[in-house]
Design a protein around this motif. Structure first.
Motif, PDB file in Angstrom:
ATOM      1  N   ALA A 135      -3.101  13.251   3.370  1.00 25.99           N
ATOM      2  CA  ALA A 135      -2.297  13.897   2.335  1.00 25.99           C
ATOM      3  C   ALA A 135      -1.926  12.900   1.235  1.00 25.99           C
ATOM      4  CB  ALA A 135      -1.034  14.493   2.953  1.00 25.99           C
ATOM      5  N   GLU A 136      -1.629  11.657   1.610  1.00 27.05           N
ATOM      6  CA  GLU A 136      -1.286  10.638   0.622  1.00 27.05           C
ATOM      7  C   GLU A 136      -2.499  10.280  -0.242  1.00 27.05           C
ATOM      8  OE1 GLU A 136       1.430   7.999  -1.274  1.00 27.05           O
ATOM      9  OE2 GLU A 136       1.631   9.767   0.002  1.00 27.05           O
ATOM     10  N   LEU A 137      -3.660  10.198   0.367  1.00 25.51           N
ATOM     11  CA  LEU A 137      -4.882   9.922  -0.390  1.00 25.51           C
ATOM     12  C   LEU A 137      -5.165  11.049  -1.385  1.00 25.51           C
ATOM     13  CD1 LEU A 137      -7.332   8.506   2.309  1.00 25.51           C
ATOM     14  CD2 LEU A 137      -6.136   7.238   0.521  1.00 25.51           C
ATOM     15  N   ALA A 138      -4.906  12.282  -0.970  1.00 25.96           N
ATOM     16  CA  ALA A 138      -5.149  13.427  -1.853  1.00 25.96           C
ATOM     17  C   ALA A 138      -4.234  13.393  -3.073  1.00 25.96           C
ATOM     18  CB  ALA A 138      -4.947  14.731  -1.078  1.00 25.96           C
ATOM     19  N   ARG A 139      -3.047  12.776  -2.925  1.00 22.75           N
ATOM     20  CA  ARG A 139      -2.107  12.678  -4.049  1.00 22.75           C
ATOM     21  C   ARG A 139      -2.340  11.445  -4.914  1.00 22.75           C
ATOM     22  NH1 ARG A 139       1.584  14.484   0.076  1.00 22.75           N
ATOM     23  NH2 ARG A 139       2.064  12.325   0.600  1.00 22.75           N
ATOM     24  N   ALA A 140      -3.162  10.524  -4.446  1.00 15.15           N
ATOM     25  CA  ALA A 140      -3.336   9.242  -5.135  1.00 15.15           C
ATOM     26  C   ALA A 140      -3.966   9.427  -6.512  1.00 15.15           C
ATOM     27  CB  ALA A 140      -4.186   8.307  -4.285  1.00 15.15           C
ATOM     28  N   GLY A 142      -6.204   9.106  -9.560  1.00 12.59           N
ATOM     29  CA  GLY A 142      -7.543   8.658  -9.912  1.00 12.59           C
ATOM     30  C   GLY A 142      -8.483   8.431  -8.747  1.00 12.59           C
ATOM     31  N   LEU A 143      -8.132   8.906  -7.556  1.00 10.57           N
ATOM     32  CA  LEU A 143      -8.984   8.729  -6.386  1.00 10.57           C
ATOM     33  C   LEU A 143      -9.773  10.014  -6.134  1.00 10.57           C
ATOM     34  CD1 LEU A 143      -9.387   6.371  -4.398  1.00 10.57           C
ATOM     35  CD2 LEU A 143      -7.772   7.486  -2.866  1.00 10.57           C
ATOM     36  N   LYS A 144     -11.092   9.895  -6.092  1.00  5.59           N
ATOM     37  CA  LYS A 144     -11.937  11.078  -5.905  1.00  5.59           C
ATOM     38  C   LYS A 144     -11.827  11.586  -4.474  1.00  5.59           C
ATOM     39  CE  LYS A 144     -15.403   9.911  -9.409  1.00  5.59           C
ATOM     40  NZ  LYS A 144     -16.838   9.607  -9.666  1.00  5.59           N
ATOM     41  N   TYR A 177      -7.220   0.028  -5.775  1.00  4.67           N
ATOM     42  CA  TYR A 177      -8.547   0.582  -6.035  1.00  4.67           C
ATOM     43  C   TYR A 177      -8.682   0.878  -7.522  1.00  4.67           C
ATOM     44  CZ  TYR A 177      -5.950   4.949  -6.241  1.00  4.67           C
ATOM     45  OH  TYR A 177      -5.046   5.924  -6.582  1.00  4.67           O
ATOM     46  N   ALA A 178      -9.912   0.884  -7.990  1.00  7.06           N
ATOM     47  CA  ALA A 178     -10.179   1.257  -9.375  1.00  7.06           C
ATOM     48  C   ALA A 178     -10.236   2.770  -9.476  1.00  7.06           C
ATOM     49  CB  ALA A 178     -11.504   0.653  -9.835  1.00  7.06           C
ATOM     50  N   LYS A 179      -9.694   3.299 -10.570  1.00  7.78           N
ATOM     51  CA  LYS A 179      -9.760   4.739 -10.771  1.00  7.78           C
ATOM     52  C   LYS A 179     -11.219   5.183 -10.780  1.00  7.78           C
ATOM     53  CE  LYS A 179      -5.394   5.638 -13.084  1.00  7.78           C
ATOM     54  NZ  LYS A 179      -4.734   6.290 -14.232  1.00  7.78           N
ATOM     55  N   LEU A 184     -12.964   8.020   0.597  1.00  8.06           N
ATOM     56  CA  LEU A 184     -13.719   7.489   1.731  1.00  8.06           C
ATOM     57  C   LEU A 184     -13.830   5.963   1.646  1.00  8.06           C
ATOM     58  CD1 LEU A 184     -15.290   8.502   4.251  1.00  8.06           C
ATOM     59  CD2 LEU A 184     -17.366   8.286   2.884  1.00  8.06           C
ATOM     60  N   ALA A 185     -13.961   5.428   0.435  1.00  5.85           N
ATOM     61  CA  ALA A 185     -14.055   3.972   0.263  1.00  5.85           C
ATOM     62  C   ALA A 185     -12.754   3.303   0.695  1.00  5.85           C
ATOM     63  CB  ALA A 185     -14.374   3.638  -1.190  1.00  5.85           C
ATOM     64  N   VAL A 186     -11.611   3.907   0.353  1.00  4.32           N
ATOM     65  CA  VAL A 186     -10.324   3.346   0.769  1.00  4.32           C
ATOM     66  C   VAL A 186     -10.169   3.467   2.287  1.00  4.32           C
ATOM     67  CG1 VAL A 186      -7.825   3.519   0.532  1.00  4.32           C
ATOM     68  CG2 VAL A 186      -9.291   3.850  -1.470  1.00  4.32           C
ATOM     69  N   MET A 187     -10.585   4.600   2.842  1.00  4.53           N
ATOM     70  CA  MET A 187     -10.536   4.770   4.294  1.00  4.53           C
ATOM     71  C   MET A 187     -11.360   3.701   4.997  1.00  4.53           C
ATOM     72  SD  MET A 187     -10.827   8.844   5.051  1.00  4.53           S
ATOM     73  CE  MET A 187      -9.595  10.021   4.515  1.00  4.53           C
ATOM     74  N   ARG A 188     -12.524   3.418   4.459  1.00  2.55           N
ATOM     75  CA  ARG A 188     -13.401   2.422   5.082  1.00  2.55           C
ATOM     76  C   ARG A 188     -12.726   1.052   5.114  1.00  2.55           C
ATOM     77  NH1 ARG A 188     -17.582   3.700   2.651  1.00  2.55           N
ATOM     78  NH2 ARG A 188     -18.670   4.792   4.323  1.00  2.55           N
ATOM     79  N   ARG A 189     -12.052   0.693   4.020  1.00  4.97           N
ATOM     80  CA  ARG A 189     -11.358  -0.591   3.978  1.00  4.97           C
ATOM     81  C   ARG A 189     -10.225  -0.622   5.005  1.00  4.97           C
ATOM     82  NH1 ARG A 189      -9.452  -0.907  -1.942  1.00  4.97           N
ATOM     83  NH2 ARG A 189      -8.323  -2.708  -1.125  1.00  4.97           N
ATOM     84  N   ALA A 190      -9.470   0.481   5.102  1.00  5.06           N
ATOM     85  CA  ALA A 190      -8.362   0.541   6.059  1.00  5.06           C
ATOM     86  C   ALA A 190      -8.876   0.519   7.497  1.00  5.06           C
ATOM     87  CB  ALA A 190      -7.531   1.796   5.810  1.00  5.06           C
ATOM     88  N   LEU A 191     -10.017   1.147   7.737  1.00  8.42           N
ATOM     89  CA  LEU A 191     -10.634   1.146   9.062  1.00  8.42           C
ATOM     90  C   LEU A 191     -11.030  -0.268   9.471  1.00  8.42           C
ATOM     91  CD1 LEU A 191     -12.025   2.744  11.464  1.00  8.42           C
ATOM     92  CD2 LEU A 191     -14.085   2.694  10.051  1.00  8.42           C
TER      93      LEU A 191
END
Length: 348
Positions: A135-140, A142-144, A177-179, A184-191
């Motif tokens: 839910a937080e990622l969806a609100r971020a 410029g994040l696709k 992250y860059a707009k 998924l890219a942010v998730m991968r980094r957190a993983l």
């Protein structure tokens, strides 16, 4: 026969020198104008910062035109010519950029060649569930949202972890992250960050810790995260659960029951909930639940593998974020009566 008069060599040389000096003067003037144009602040619409995203595969001419359309009030032809004559046009990197007031054409090109992107941030909080993280990622900004509509299982396949539960797999931190980047890219980094932190913690585990694997350490750390209201209590909370695991005593921790209830939990945990069996009900089942129940932070990971050396088997919340720890059931019951009574009397 009469001879034709010859042009004096001195006059021819003088005219040539004059022409050359004129050309040199013009060239110097043009060079000066070019140097002035390249270094002077670019006019920006409204005098405020201009944002523009350079897409992968854009030509230098596209980039110049895009900046003008975004708010740089100058000639896109001149911008393109500057990119071209600088010799760096092909070094412009894709990304999201912000051009602040006072920036020159030279600053603009340098920013894009270096890839100095304008970054946004999204924060993953300790103790959040995967659903809260999504839910937080969806609100971020410029994040696709490329994972929108996908199940947790489908996301883990995309992250190359098929069959692994998503819960607890992402390290809580602030991610820049860059707009235009994808969720998924942010998730991968957190993983990857969680896997690294978990490996670090596991290497520091105590010899007698009652955990057979990093997976179990992650599960216990998630419980410690949800049960701890005060940082100083983490190792003691972990010590209580470690003691229970050693003697085969059920963990009997409310956060696992609440997690198992899912959307059925309305904020009030009832006796019937504690008696209703689910894979996450640690009142009805021995041992650890099948998966983590939240995202543990570094401190909880370390507490799980390095629990406090304590004889306590019980704890109860004081109501101020801290807990009271007891070695026996009688002590625990007295603490429950005392602090639960205080909580009831202080509730409006």
């Amino acid at each position: 026969m009469p001879r034709l008069p010859l042009t004096p060599p001195r006059q021819t040389g003088g005219a040539l020198r004059s022409a050359l000096m004129l050309l040199m003067g013009v060239a110097l003037m043009l060079a000066g104008l070019a140097a002035w144009w390249v270094t002077r602040p670019l006019p920006l619409r409204g005098g405020v910062a201009v944002e523009f995203s350079v897409e992968q595969g854009s030509t230098p001419r596209d980039v110049a035109r895009g900046w003008v359309e975004a708010g740089v009030e100058d000639s896109d032809w001149l911008l393109f010519q500057w990119f071209r004559v600088s010799g760096q046009a092909r070094q412009i990197r894709a990304g999201s950029y912000e051009l602040p007031p006072g920036s020159s054409a030279r600053d603009l090109l340098r920013m894009m060649v270096r890839g100095d992107e304008r970054l946004a941030t999204v924060r993953l909080i300790e103790g959040w569930t995967f659903a809260q993280w999504r839910a937080e990622l969806a609100r971020a900004d410029g994040l696709k949202p490329t994972t929108s509509g996908l199940s947790a299982e489908e996301i883990m396949v995309l992250l190359e972890r098929p069959g692994v539960a998503a819960e607890g797999r992402f390290f809580p931190d602030t991610y820049a992250y860059a707009k235009g980047s994808t969720d998924l890219a942010v998730m991968r980094r957190a993983l990857h960050a969680m896997e690294h932190r978990l490996e670090e913690a596991w290497q520091q585990r105590q010899a007698n810790v009652p955990l057979a694997s990093m997976e179990q350490a992650l599960i216990l750390a998630s419980i410690v995260e949800k049960e701890t209201g005060q940082a100083d209590d983490r190792a003691l909370v972990a010590g209580v659960f470690a003691n229970r695991l050693r003697i085969g005593m059920r963990l009997q921790t409310d956060p696992t029951v609440i997690y198992g209830l899912g959307e059925r939990f309305d904020g009030n945990l009832r006796k019937i909930d504690l008696q209703t069996d689910t894979p996450y009900n640690t009142y009805t089942r021995a041992g650890l639940p099948p998966t983590p129940i939240a995202m543990p932070g570094k401190a909880s990971l370390l507490a799980a593998v390095r629990p406090a050396d304590t004889r306590a088997l019980y704890f109860v919340a004081r109501g101020d974020g801290s807990s009271v720890f007891s070695n026996t059931l009688d002590e625990h019951n007295r603490a429950v009566n005392r602090y639960q009574r205080q909580l009831r009397s202080s509730t409006p």
